[in-house]
Design a protein around this motif. Structure first.
Motif, mmCIF file in Angstrom:
data_model
loop_
_atom_site.group_PDB
_atom_site.id
_atom_site.type_symbol
_atom_site.label_atom_id
_atom_site.label_comp_id
_atom_site.label_asym_id
_atom_site.label_seq_id
_atom_site.Cartn_x
_atom_site.Cartn_y
_atom_site.Cartn_z
ATOM 1 N N LEU A 374 0.826 -1.194 0.000
ATOM 2 C CA LEU A 374 0.000 0.000 0.000
ATOM 3 C C LEU A 374 0.866 1.252 0.000
ATOM 4 O O LEU A 374 2.041 1.214 0.348
ATOM 5 N N ASN A 375 0.259 2.341 -0.397
ATOM 6 C CA ASN A 375 0.941 3.639 -0.418
ATOM 7 C C ASN A 375 0.010 4.720 0.127
ATOM 8 O O ASN A 375 -1.213 4.590 0.040
ATOM 9 N N LEU A 376 0.613 5.785 0.659
ATOM 10 C CA LEU A 376 -0.105 7.025 0.933
ATOM 11 C C LEU A 376 0.367 8.049 -0.093
ATOM 12 O O LEU A 376 1.568 8.299 -0.213
ATOM 13 N N GLN A 377 -0.564 8.612 -0.828
ATOM 14 C CA GLN A 377 -0.204 9.574 -1.860
ATOM 15 C C GLN A 377 -0.511 10.989 -1.371
ATOM 16 O O GLN A 377 -1.596 11.246 -0.818
ATOM 17 N N GLU A 378 0.432 11.873 -1.573
ATOM 18 C CA GLU A 378 0.227 13.254 -1.160
ATOM 19 C C GLU A 378 -0.957 13.856 -1.906
ATOM 20 O O GLU A 378 -1.177 13.570 -3.080
#
Length: 577
Positions: A374-378
């Motif tokens: 998973l990623n957190l995108q700005e």
């Protein structure tokens, strides 16, 4: 008595194959599928759901090994749709595989498309489902392939029992996905798990919506189990009974006995169950499924139950539910029982007999190592971001978040259209090496890049893909599905894959052969593929929320030198974009 007649059929087939060898190759089985709305009531809630032919779950397709199959799909709803025949290899018939914008453009409202393919050297339990948006939550069904030869186990089968697990949402699942993509938020959890579309008596208003199957004492039954849930791996057990695993993903296994199974979304498992216990006065035994929890995201932690009802000698026997409370099977694993899930996976082995050999590639031409996670995108300007820390949730492979293009990748490939600007090469190693399973899940992060990334290999390539879980946000068990090919799971482990040490412990004798692998939480899995099927093939996580977020890639297998190694031309009714 279905299995009894099947054994008669198999005997006739063996005789015919001696005297009329050509007659068996010409059987074409045709089906008519109409995608349409139907009001369905579950949990005191009635809502319109997408169905095929008004059935929820959808109709079962039953064919025999070697059959030609034609399924005419007519779209009678106000949105696009496609169907995928999960696990069917689609040898040279990638046009019939189904994932939207990968192998075809969707079927528009009022339009029809006929999926045509041949079932080659496959037998067992597979399934079909919609492959656009989250439509597969209700648009799915079993795909059963009866073998040309007798089963490789000698136990007489009294009856075959299909069991499909699903998830019921009181709200519109397409609206849930739309909100995810609009705001970057995590999805709502389902409101219930189901067995053949029935939640069972642990949920509100569901006493009448309970799966009950009558069995006879001393008889053995073949359970064909499918996990069609959108976002959850599941444990399954039957109270006081053991299960003998004989097949996974339509591939025979070395039989082994277990108290329960773990089955990931997309996977199928065939087990033998012998009704050899002494029932109480109700004659009932609880069977139950509940999630295997590896995520920090909100999830449905409920349990669906049904019942095995032992047949009695009464002349008129009614099937009534016992009175609550209901006791869950003591052999049902706990929600976070990773130890059981790990040991269960270790016991899976290909049958590896003379008739059904294990054709694992001993050596490989190419290795791809990819992170999955998973990623957190700005949050970009003028966007609403409701994810963690006001950012957006995404998912990726090697930090590439997959976006489906507005055209069919397979058409572009077949017509030699320029793909350089649209489909750049997928990175074959992580772009930035790091301690994949050791980083702080909340303070460490990488913004993903976006595109429709592809790995391109020549026909006949023996390919190894190492799938490495990461700690970003949280480590998780990821069921990765490969279209167009089966593969062999030659290795699994926890922590970071060690390219020097771990291959020394690969199983190259009888590894399990599957189309969907459950990559261990905080670990890795190595799979080997013989890329002998020309076309474009989708590789993605079968947790639907992760595919929506971009945990996917494409595999292009180039054509070989011989006509039999080339993709067939596209059908005339292939939907346009």
């Amino acid at each position: 008595m279905g299995s009894f007649y099947h054994q008669i059929f198999v005997t006739l087939v063996l005789l015919l194959s001696i005297f009329l060898p050509c007659s068996l190759s010409s059987t074409t089985r045709r089906f008519e599928f109409n995608v349409k709305w139907k009001n369905v009531k579950r949990l005191c809630n009635t809502r319109p759901v997408l169905t095929v032919n008004g059935e929820y779950p959808g109709p079962t397709i039953s064919v025999h090994e070697g059959d030609n199959v034609e399924v005419k799909v007519t779209n009678r709803v106000d949105m696009n749709t496609t169907l995928h025949w999960h696990g069917i290899r689609q040898l040279r018939t990638g046009w019939a595989d189904g994932p939207a914008y990968v192998t075809q453009c969707p079927i528009g409202t009022g339009k029809s498309y006929t999926y045509r393919f041949t079932v080659v050297d496959q037998r067992g339990t597979l399934w079909w489902h919609a492959h656009l948006s989250w439509q597969r939550s209700t648009v799915n069904g079993a795909f059963i392939i009866y073998p040309r030869m007798p089963y490789p186990f000698s136990v007489p089968i009294q009856e075959e029992i299909p069991i499909t697990f699903g998830e019921w949402f009181n709200s519109d699942v397409m609206a849930i996905e739309k909100d995810m993509m609009l705001t970057g938020v995590g999805p709502n959890a389902s409101d219930a798990y189901t067995i053949n579309g029935l939640p069972g008596p642990l949920y509100n208003c569901s006493l009448k919506d309970t799966f009950i199957k009558t069995v006879e004492h001393g008889k053995t039954y073949l359970l064909r189990i499918i996990n069609a849930a959108l976002n959850d791996e599941l444990f399954f057990a039957v109270a006081d009974h053991t299960l003998t695993v004989v097949e996974i993903d339509a591939v025979y296994t070395k039989p082994f006995t277990t108290k329960a199974i773990m089955i990931a979304p997309g996977q199928t498992t065939n087990v033998l169950l012998t009704a050899n216990q002494k029932p109480d006065s109700t004659g009932m035994f609880v069977l139950a499924a509940r999630p295997y929890l590896t995520s920090i995201f909100p999830f449905d932690n409920s349990t669906t139950i049904g019942f095995l009802k032992y047949k009695t000698t009464k002349s008129k026997e009614t099937v009534e539910l016992p009175l609550p409370p209901y006791t869950l099977p003591s052999n049902l694993p706990a929600l976070q029982d990773t130890e059981f899930a790990t040991e269960f996976a270790k016991q899976l082995r290909s049958l590896g007999s003379a008739q059904y050999p294990c054709k694992v590639p001993k050596k490989v031409h190419k290795q791809v190592i990819t992170t999955i996670g998973l990623n957190l995108q700005e949050c970009t300007p003028n966007k609403t971001c409701k994810g963690f820390r006001n950012q957006r949730f995404l998912a990726s492979m090697n930090n590439q978040s997959f976006i489906r293009p507005p055209i069919s990748i397979l058409e572009c490939h077949y017509k030699n259209l320029s793909m350089a600007n649209l489909f750049s090469n997928f990175p074959e190693k992580p772009p930035v090496p790091f301690n994949y399973t050791g980083v702080n899940p909340l303070t460490e992060n990488m913004n993903a890049e976006f595109g429709s990334k592809l790995v391109v290999v020549p026909y006949g390539t023996r390919l190894e893909i190492v799938l490495q879980d990461t700690n970003f946000l949280n480590p998780e068990n990821h069921p990765i599905h490969v279209h167009g090919h089966n593969f062999f799971i030659v290795g699994r482990g926890f922590g970071n894959f060690d390219a020097e040490k771990d291959p020394l412990h690969y199983n190259l004798v009888d590894p399990p052969e599957r189309n969907t692998v459950a990559v261990p939480i905080g670990g890795w899995a190595a799979i080997r593929i013989h890329a002998d099927n020309p076309g474009v093939w989708f590789i993605h996580c079968h947790l639907e929320e992760h595919t929506t977020w971009g945990l996917a890639m494409g595999l292009v297998v180039q054509e070989g030198k011989n006509p039999s190694q080339c993709l067939i031309p596209p059908p005339d009714d292939l939907p346009p974009c």
